[in-house]
Design a protein around this motif. Structure first.
Motif, short mmCIF file in Angstrom:
data_model
loop_
_atom_site.label_atom_id
_atom_site.label_comp_id
_atom_site.label_asym_id
_atom_site.label_seq_id
_atom_site.Cartn_x
_atom_site.Cartn_y
_atom_site.Cartn_z
N THR A 34 0.83 -1.22 0.00
CA THR A 34 0.00 0.00 0.00
C THR A 34 0.85 1.26 0.00
N LEU A 35 1.92 1.25 0.85
CA LEU A 35 2.77 2.43 0.95
C LEU A 35 3.55 2.66 -0.34
N GLN A 36 3.96 1.56 -0.97
CA GLN A 36 4.64 1.69 -2.26
C GLN A 36 3.73 2.37 -3.29
N LEU A 37 2.51 1.87 -3.33
CA LEU A 37 1.56 2.44 -4.29
C LEU A 37 1.26 3.91 -3.97
N THR A 38 1.17 4.21 -2.66
CA THR A 38 0.90 5.59 -2.25
C THR A 38 2.02 6.52 -2.70
N TYR A 39 3.28 6.08 -2.42
CA TYR A 39 4.43 6.89 -2.85
C TYR A 39 4.47 7.02 -4.37
N ALA A 40 4.15 5.92 -5.02
CA ALA A 40 4.19 5.93 -6.48
C ALA A 40 3.19 6.95 -7.03
N LYS A 41 1.99 6.97 -6.48
CA LYS A 41 0.97 7.93 -6.93
C LYS A 41 1.39 9.37 -6.64
N GLU A 42 2.06 9.53 -5.48
CA GLU A 42 2.55 10.87 -5.15
C GLU A 42 3.59 11.31 -6.16
N LEU A 43 4.49 10.36 -6.54
CA LEU A 43 5.50 10.66 -7.55
C LEU A 43 4.84 11.02 -8.87
N LYS A 44 3.81 10.25 -9.23
CA LYS A 44 3.10 10.51 -10.48
C LYS A 44 2.47 11.90 -10.46
N HIS A 45 1.90 12.24 -9.32
CA HIS A 45 1.30 13.57 -9.18
C HIS A 45 2.36 14.66 -9.34
N LYS A 46 3.56 14.43 -8.74
CA LYS A 46 4.64 15.41 -8.84
C LYS A 46 5.06 15.62 -10.29
N THR A 47 5.20 14.50 -11.01
CA THR A 47 5.62 14.64 -12.41
C THR A 47 4.56 15.35 -13.24
N GLU A 48 3.29 15.01 -13.01
CA GLU A 48 2.22 15.66 -13.77
C GLU A 48 2.13 17.14 -13.47
N LEU A 49 2.29 17.47 -12.17
CA LEU A 49 2.23 18.88 -11.77
C LEU A 49 3.39 19.65 -12.36
N THR A 50 4.59 19.06 -12.31
CA THR A 50 5.77 19.73 -12.87
C THR A 50 5.62 19.95 -14.35
N THR A 51 5.10 18.92 -15.05
CA THR A 51 4.86 19.04 -16.50
C THR A 51 3.90 20.20 -16.78
N LEU A 52 2.84 20.26 -16.00
CA LEU A 52 1.85 21.32 -16.18
C LEU A 52 2.47 22.70 -15.98
N LEU A 53 3.29 22.82 -14.91
CA LEU A 53 3.90 24.12 -14.59
C LEU A 53 4.88 24.56 -15.68
N ILE A 54 5.66 23.60 -16.22
CA ILE A 54 6.60 23.95 -17.29
C ILE A 54 5.84 24.43 -18.52
N ASN A 55 4.79 23.66 -18.88
CA ASN A 55 3.99 24.07 -20.04
C ASN A 55 3.40 25.46 -19.84
N GLN A 56 2.91 25.72 -18.60
CA GLN A 56 2.34 27.04 -18.31
C GLN A 56 3.41 28.13 -18.39
N ILE A 244 11.33 3.10 -7.03
CA ILE A 244 10.06 3.24 -7.75
C ILE A 244 10.06 4.63 -8.36
N ALA A 245 9.74 4.71 -9.65
CA ALA A 245 9.79 6.00 -10.34
C ALA A 245 8.55 6.20 -11.19
N SER A 246 8.28 7.47 -11.45
CA SER A 246 7.20 7.85 -12.37
C SER A 246 7.74 8.91 -13.32
N TYR A 247 7.21 8.94 -14.55
CA TYR A 247 7.70 9.96 -15.48
C TYR A 247 6.54 10.50 -16.30
N ASP A 248 6.79 11.69 -16.85
CA ASP A 248 5.84 12.32 -17.75
C ASP A 248 6.63 13.09 -18.79
N GLU A 249 6.03 13.39 -19.94
CA GLU A 249 6.72 14.06 -21.03
C GLU A 249 6.11 15.44 -21.25
N ILE A 250 7.01 16.40 -21.55
CA ILE A 250 6.55 17.75 -21.88
C ILE A 250 5.86 17.69 -23.24
#
Length: 794
Positions: A34-56, A244-250
């Motif tokens: 559960t904690l792994q998945l929680t951290y993973a989702k948090e990482l995913k959120h961080k990447t998505e948020l960072t992608t959004l902020l860069i685009n903005q 555990i890592a998550s990524y997103d593309e600009i």
């Protein structure tokens, strides 16, 4: 049975202890995943948020460049270079990520720059500019990443078409505030965030040990085989540690695909496992503490709740027994229980209010059920109760009482002509007037419409009944002024006596009703006591009503004609068409006996139409036989005149019969015209335009004024028979007739006297200027054959 307190205690133990033990067991198995998945989702959120902020951030700078380009174009046309330089400086100072803003000519020479020390551009920028020129695109151009030692830049270029100039913004990637603020909480932590370019080189990292443009070699391991969830992977990082890592593309920016950046966030699995171990150890201690605290709290709560519930039960029992004033007063601080107390007290308030309203509504409904809403006097329901009480009381004390049945004469004409609102106001006035002549113990009720009843109890003699009846008639017939409209209302009263006429309610009402209709038949504005022969009259009236339904169908009606004579020349000047009913059993029935009934049951228009058509056809026959046409007078009822299609029906009758309009004269009574003056005058003018003459019948009996009279499109006035009867002996009638004749002369109207039966009457009328006479002196109403023989052939 267990008490509520005991049940609450054991329920609390079961709810708190058992789930804790189960939770410990499940947590041991599931917490790590559960904690792994929680951290993973948090990482995913961080990447998505960072992608959004860069685009903005890139989009904002693009918008800034477009806005400045527009402003610079205008300033260049004005050669206002200082303002341009000031705008460039403001942007460079206010935007931390903007290193400089430069205006270049087509040869890449610096014209204006926010950085005054910059005289030339770098070779990298020159190459980017060359690429942009070759693209032949006028949109904002975004360059690939340009590095210089530890610094990394991207350039945005906007071509100014009108001047062949280029605006260039230099953006320092490390100084983008939005990105740095997103990384602050991760610095020196166990998590790491990287931004890598399309060549897998690190551009920005929350891990300060990683240099810019260092190669991120493990990026190739981000593939579907290692994917735990959508864009969440398990692989080894730089130090060969499991993470555990998550990524997103600009996303693509405009037409440019130069960026190709990826955002990668990671956390070591070892860190996750440490957190799981710590949380499980703490959970055990916390669970024991929770159980102890739960036992204590449950004990206190159960006692408090049981005490408060008992108070609620006591109040509920009082409310159910009818004591709606009972309320719960308790200092329990539990929100839910306070909500319950408020709800219960509110319910008690509502019940009490509703009970009070129901009592009020009950009184109101009783009032509505027993009193007339318009006049506030007893209605039919209460009247029936009162007459039953009167019968019981009179029977017990061996007394008598009178029942009046009152009906306002021709009141329907007022409603039809002036509207029901006006009629209602008149009824209110009449009720107030009648109340002034009655005693408190008398019952005055409205049965509906213009029908009323009065119960006069404890009578001493018959004289007292007649006194009250006379007072009622006198007070009603006084003129009534409503908003400048003056009305004169007459009434007919029928009277039955208990126990002389009947001893039961139904017959007393029926007999007073019969007596009332008898009063109407005797000229109205009078009262009649019931007698047994009235029942025969009532029976005959019902029989006549049934016979009327078939009279037209069976051709029982006939048209008679009464001559109108010019007494000076003794020549026929006209005739009046009068209806007669030749009943197959009862013989000839006088018009006064059946026409009021025909008007009451709605047959008067149909009868008027028949008389009109029959008389018009006869006029055509006489004309074709060579007789000189004289004027045919036709009586017109108020209902016929007020019919919305009357003028159309009149035209249709003329066309159908072939009768000429100049042969016709329509007679309308003065009272009918004045009952709805404006509508009547409009209709009469339409009729007059057809070439038909208008005569006012029974003149002098109504309330028309000279101002009204002169506006009416009338040709003739007929002096009513009531003024002719006693001339020349009656001085008042003589004066009235002379005044009418003088009025007609001044208004240029023809005058005709009806009801003339003696030579004295005729002589007086001719001598005073009225030469047109109608009456038995010259001829009674007669059939068409008799009239032809007596007046046309001769």
């Amino acid at each position: 049975m267990f008490s509520l307190m005991t049940k609450l205690f054991f329920a609390g133990v079961f709810i708190s202890v058992v789930p804790l033990f189960i939770y410990q067991y499940i947590s041991f198995e599931q917490s790590s995943k559960t904690l792994q998945l929680t951290y993973a989702k948090e990482l995913k959120h961080k990447t998505e948020l960072t992608t959004l902020l860069i685009n903005q951030a890139i989009s904002h700078r693009s918008s800034d460049l477009n806005i400045i380009a527009g402003g610079v174009g205008e300033l260049l046309s004005l050669k206002n270079y200082k303002t341009i330089e000031k705008q460039f400086n403001n942007l460079a100072l206010n935007k931390n990520d903007v290193n400089s803003l430069t205006l270049l000519d087509k040869e890449a020479r610096v014209l204006i720059a926010s950085d005054k020390s910059r005289k030339n551009i770098s070779s990298e920028v020159r190459n980017i500019l060359t690429t942009y020129k070759s693209s032949a695109i006028n949109e904002v151009y975004l360059s690939e990443l340009v590095t210089n030692n530890d610094e990394a830049y991207i350039y945005m270029i906007k071509k100014m078409i009108d001047y062949d100039y280029f605006l260039v913004i230099e953006i320092n990637i490390k100084n983008i505030d939005l990105l740095l603020s997103n990384f602050d909480d991760e610095v020196n932590g166990d998590k790491a965030i990287y931004i890598i370019d399309k060549n897998n080189n690190i551009i920005i990292s929350s891990d300060k040990t990683k240099k810019i443009m260092a190669s991120f070699t493990d990026i190739d391991k981000l593939n579907s085989q290692n994917e735990l969830d959508d864009r969440i992977f398990h692989f080894k990082d730089f130090e060969n540690e499991d993470v555990i890592a998550s990524y997103d593309e600009i996303s693509k920016f405009g037409f440019s695909e130069a960026l190709g950046w990826k955002i990668i966030a990671s956390i070591p699995i070892s860190v996750i496992n440490k957190d799981v171990s710590k949380s499980l150890a703490i959970n055990k201690k916390v669970s024991i503490l929770i159980v102890i605290i739960t036992f204590l709290i449950l004990t206190l709560l159960s006692r408090n709740i049981v005490k408060s519930i008992q108070k609620v039960v006591d109040v509920a029992n009082k409310i159910s027994s009818g004591d709606y004033s009972a309320r719960v007063e308790d200092k329990n601080t539990t929100t839910e229980f306070n909500t319950l107390l408020i709800a219960l007290n509110s319910m008690a308030d509502k019940i009490q209010n509703r009970t009070n309203k129901l009592e009020e509504q009950k009184l109101l409904l009783e009032n509505l059920a027993h009193y007339d809403t318009l006049t506030q006097i007893p209605n039919r329901v209460l009247f029936k109760d009162r007459i039953e009480q009167a019968i019981a009381k009179a029977k017990r004390h061996k007394n008598k009482f009178a029942l009046f049945y009152i009906d306002l004469d021709e009141f329907k004409h007022i409603n039809d002509s002036f509207g029901h609102d006006m009629g209602d106001e008149i009824l209110k006035v009449i009720v107030l007037r009648i109340n002034t002549v009655l005693r408190k113990e008398d019952t005055f009720a409205r049965l509906g419409g213009d029908e009323f009843t009065i119960i006069l109890e404890e009578l001493q003699d018959i004289n007292s009944i007649t006194v009250i009846a006379d007072k009622i008639i006198d007070t009603i017939k006084k003129p009534i002024d409503i908003n400048g409209n003056v009305f004169k209302v007459s009434t007919s009263i029928g009277i039955s006596i208990y126990p002389k006429d009947a001893t039961d309610k139904s017959n007393l009402i029926k007999y007073s009703d019969i007596a009332m209709y008898k009063a109407k038949s005797m000229g109205k504005d009078n009262y009649q006591f019931y007698s047994e022969d009235m029942s025969n009259y009532s029976y005959n009236r019902i029989k006549m009503k049934q016979s009327l339904d078939f009279a037209l169908e069976n051709n029982e009606f006939e048209v008679y004609y009464q001559p109108q004579i010019n007494a000076k020349t003794n020549e026929l000047s006209g005739m009046e068409a009068l209806i007669r009913w030749n009943h197959p059993e009862d013989g000839y029935i006088a018009p006064l006996d059946f026409l009021p009934l025909a008007e009451e049951i709605g047959m008067i228009i149909e009868i008027d139409q028949w008389v009109m058509k029959t008389a018009m056809k006869q006029m055509l026959i006489w004309n074709e036989q060579g007789y000189n046409p004289v004027i045919l007078s036709l009586n017109l009822s108020i209902k016929h005149l007020q019919h919305e299609n009357f003028v159309s029906m009149l035209k249709s009758n003329l066309e159908e019969t072939g009768c000429k309009p100049e042969w016709i004269e329509l007679e309308v009574t003065e009272s009918h015209i004045m009952s709805n003056y404006e509508e009547s005058i409009a209709k009469l003018k339409e009729i007059n335009k057809l070439g038909i003459r208008i005569s006012m019948d029974d003149f002098g009996t109504g309330y028309s004024s000279l101002s009204h009279l002169k506006l009416l499109p009338i040709d003739k006035l007929k002096i009513d028979k009531s003024f002719v009867n006693d001339i020349p002996e009656d001085e008042e009638d003589v004066a009235i007739i002379k005044a009418i004749i003088a009025l007609c002369k001044s208004l240029d109207l023809t005058v005709l006297a009806e009801g003339v039966e003696t030579d004295k009457q005729s002589g007086f009328l001719v001598e005073n200027g009225c030469s047109y006479i109608q009456g038995y002196l010259y001829g009674k109403p007669q059939s068409n054959k008799d009239f032809e023989r007596n007046f046309l052939k001769s």
